[in-house]
Design an enzyme around this catalytic site. Sequence first.
Site, mmCIF file in Angstrom:
data_model
loop_
_atom_site.group_PDB
_atom_site.id
_atom_site.type_symbol
_atom_site.label_atom_id
_atom_site.label_comp_id
_atom_site.label_asym_id
_atom_site.label_seq_id
_atom_site.Cartn_x
_atom_site.Cartn_y
_atom_site.Cartn_z
ATOM 1 N N VAL A 126 0.808 -1.223 0.000
ATOM 2 C CA VAL A 126 0.000 0.000 0.000
ATOM 3 C C VAL A 126 0.844 1.277 0.000
ATOM 4 O O VAL A 126 0.473 2.257 -0.642
ATOM 5 C CB VAL A 126 -1.026 -0.035 1.156
ATOM 6 N N ASP A 152 -2.976 -2.783 10.976
ATOM 7 C CA ASP A 152 -1.960 -3.256 11.925
ATOM 8 C C ASP A 152 -2.141 -2.577 13.283
ATOM 9 O O ASP A 152 -1.968 -3.199 14.331
ATOM 10 C CB ASP A 152 -0.559 -2.922 11.383
ATOM 11 N N ARG A 155 -4.937 -4.185 14.996
ATOM 12 C CA ARG A 155 -4.506 -5.489 15.536
ATOM 13 C C ARG A 155 -3.709 -5.288 16.824
ATOM 14 O O ARG A 155 -3.886 -6.019 17.807
ATOM 15 C CB ARG A 155 -3.638 -6.221 14.506
ATOM 16 N N HIS A 179 3.380 -0.714 5.880
ATOM 17 C CA HIS A 179 2.374 -1.761 6.128
ATOM 18 C C HIS A 179 2.990 -3.038 5.553
ATOM 19 O O HIS A 179 2.826 -3.345 4.372
ATOM 20 C CB HIS A 179 1.052 -1.410 5.442
HETATM 21 P P1 6V0 Z 1 -9.018 -10.421 -4.746
HETATM 22 O O1 6V0 Z 1 -10.102 -11.078 -3.983
HETATM 23 O O2 6V0 Z 1 -8.218 -11.215 -5.709
HETATM 24 O O3 6V0 Z 1 -9.647 -9.162 -5.481
HETATM 25 C C1 6V0 Z 1 -8.950 -8.368 -6.378
HETATM 26 C C2 6V0 Z 1 -9.959 -7.794 -7.345
HETATM 27 O O4 6V0 Z 1 -9.292 -6.875 -8.203
HETATM 28 C C3 6V0 Z 1 -10.631 -8.859 -8.240
HETATM 29 O O5 6V0 Z 1 -12.033 -8.740 -8.158
HETATM 30 C C4 6V0 Z 1 -10.125 -8.532 -9.639
HETATM 31 O O6 6V0 Z 1 -11.041 -8.845 -10.660
HETATM 32 C C5 6V0 Z 1 -9.881 -7.027 -9.495
HETATM 33 N N1 6V0 Z 1 -8.983 -6.493 -10.514
HETATM 34 C C6 6V0 Z 1 -7.807 -7.023 -10.965
HETATM 35 N N2 6V0 Z 1 -7.301 -6.244 -11.922
HETATM 36 C C7 6V0 Z 1 -8.149 -5.211 -12.096
HETATM 37 C C8 6V0 Z 1 -8.150 -4.064 -12.932
HETATM 38 N N3 6V0 Z 1 -7.164 -3.835 -13.800
HETATM 39 N N4 6V0 Z 1 -9.178 -3.211 -12.835
HETATM 40 C C9 6V0 Z 1 -10.191 -3.433 -11.958
HETATM 41 N N5 6V0 Z 1 -10.237 -4.489 -11.135
HETATM 42 C C10 6V0 Z 1 -9.229 -5.366 -11.200
HETATM 43 O O7 6V0 Z 1 -7.958 -9.735 -3.736
HETATM 44 P P2 6V0 Z 1 -8.292 -9.130 -2.289
HETATM 45 O O8 6V0 Z 1 -9.545 -8.362 -2.373
HETATM 46 O O9 6V0 Z 1 -8.115 -10.184 -1.275
HETATM 47 O O10 6V0 Z 1 -7.062 -8.110 -2.116
HETATM 48 C C11 6V0 Z 1 -7.016 -6.913 -2.853
HETATM 49 C C12 6V0 Z 1 -5.778 -6.115 -2.482
HETATM 50 O O11 6V0 Z 1 -5.876 -5.644 -1.123
HETATM 51 C C13 6V0 Z 1 -4.487 -6.952 -2.517
HETATM 52 O O12 6V0 Z 1 -3.455 -6.201 -3.113
HETATM 53 C C14 6V0 Z 1 -4.208 -7.225 -1.047
HETATM 54 O O13 6V0 Z 1 -2.857 -7.492 -0.792
HETATM 55 C C15 6V0 Z 1 -4.664 -5.911 -0.442
HETATM 56 N N6 6V0 Z 1 -4.867 -5.902 1.000
HETATM 57 C C16 6V0 Z 1 -4.542 -4.766 1.644
HETATM 58 C C17 6V0 Z 1 -4.616 -4.681 3.025
HETATM 59 C C18 6V0 Z 1 -4.204 -3.413 3.732
HETATM 60 O O14 6V0 Z 1 -4.108 -3.374 4.966
HETATM 61 N N7 6V0 Z 1 -3.951 -2.342 3.012
HETATM 62 C C19 6V0 Z 1 -5.073 -5.795 3.782
HETATM 63 C C20 6V0 Z 1 -5.449 -6.936 3.121
HETATM 64 C C21 6V0 Z 1 -5.362 -7.080 1.675
#
Ligand code: 6V0
Length: 315
Positions: A126, A152, A155, A179
């Site tokens: 991030v 975090d 947590r 992070h």
């Molecule tokens: P996920 O469930 O795979 O969802 C990702 C989504 O992004 C999917 O629905 C994809 O279709 C969509 N996507 C991919 N490429 C594109 C694009 N070009 N345009 C639009 N949509 C797209 O992943 P999840 O939701 O679990 O995680 C998403 C992100 O959040 C990841 O990078 C994680 O690492 C991050 N997190 C961040 C946290 C934080 O504290 N900041 C905590 C947990 C996860």
Amino acid sequence: MARDEKPRKVILVGDGAVGSTFAFSMVQQGIAEELGIIDIAKEHVEGDAIDLADATPWTSPKNIYAADYPDCKDADLVVITAGAPQKPGETRLDLVNKNLKILSSIVEPVVESGFQGIFLVVANPVDILTHATWKMSGFPKDRVIGSGTSLDTGRLQKVIAEMEHVDPRSVNAYMLGEHGDTEFPAWSYNNVGGVKVSDWVKAHGMDESKLEDIHKEVANMAYDIINKKGATFYGIGTASAMIAKAILNDEHRVLPLSVPMDGQYGLHDLHIGTPAVVGRKGLEQIIEMPLTDKEQELMTASADQLKKVMDKAFK
Ligand code: 6V0
């Protein structure tokens, strides 16, 4: 909201585990009147928008729909949760190349729409993606914010609360820095009711290693969850809805966010987690916590780690 006020409009980009949990938290808490959702999985978004709208008879009226980039034009907030999540064994920093590519395919059309609001970046890593969003968008620094160490910090507050048998909301504590793996607790500040956690631990017959154990437990919590269920989303979904609320409702709230360093902690040219004040205009103030020499070393090391990855990724 008074009838003559403009509805608070949010566009969410990324309707995966984190994005849809964020959306559900927004709906449940009645944050924003309009929520548009964008994802490459268009049919999934259409289904999710209807499913989320099904919750509104018991929450508050809300316009939820599958959106497209031109809809960002008059949005107050664009929240980016699109990106690959960590797989077991992967660090957040390992995601940088894939997620920078995804990010650029998002920031460009959002800016092209004429969007004048605030970016909230949640996808990982991030701190680096927030910095990249700021660079790609050409926006002023106060309109690009990352969720930073919000999760975090939550947590950490929870673990301290369990140890001291108090409500987590009564724990004044921060995780600072990246992070990610180099984040650290601000033990010289962290307190409950003004009593430092480090003093409480000593008074209860424990030594410094207890603080180390808490640090490790918090830093490893994501790995633990990912190993057990493949992803983490309830915590970050709720935390990012709270950040959205603080921005949209002009709360001037102090939150541990990923913000641009301009000399704070002796750092420059990167975004990293520190307490900051947010409101309707975005980032209002960056708070530089007074750190001990040891904490300053940890902050510098955390920034160095981010810089190393950024230098490679931005080449
Ligand atoms: P996920 O469930 O795979 O969802 C990702 C989504 O992004 C999917 O629905 C994809 O279709 C969509 N996507 C991919 N490429 C594109 C694009 N070009 N345009 C639009 N949509 C797209 O992943 P999840 O939701 O679990 O995680 C998403 C992100 O959040 C990841 O990078 C994680 O690492 C991050 N997190 C961040 C946290 C934080 O504290 N900041 C905590 C947990 C996860």
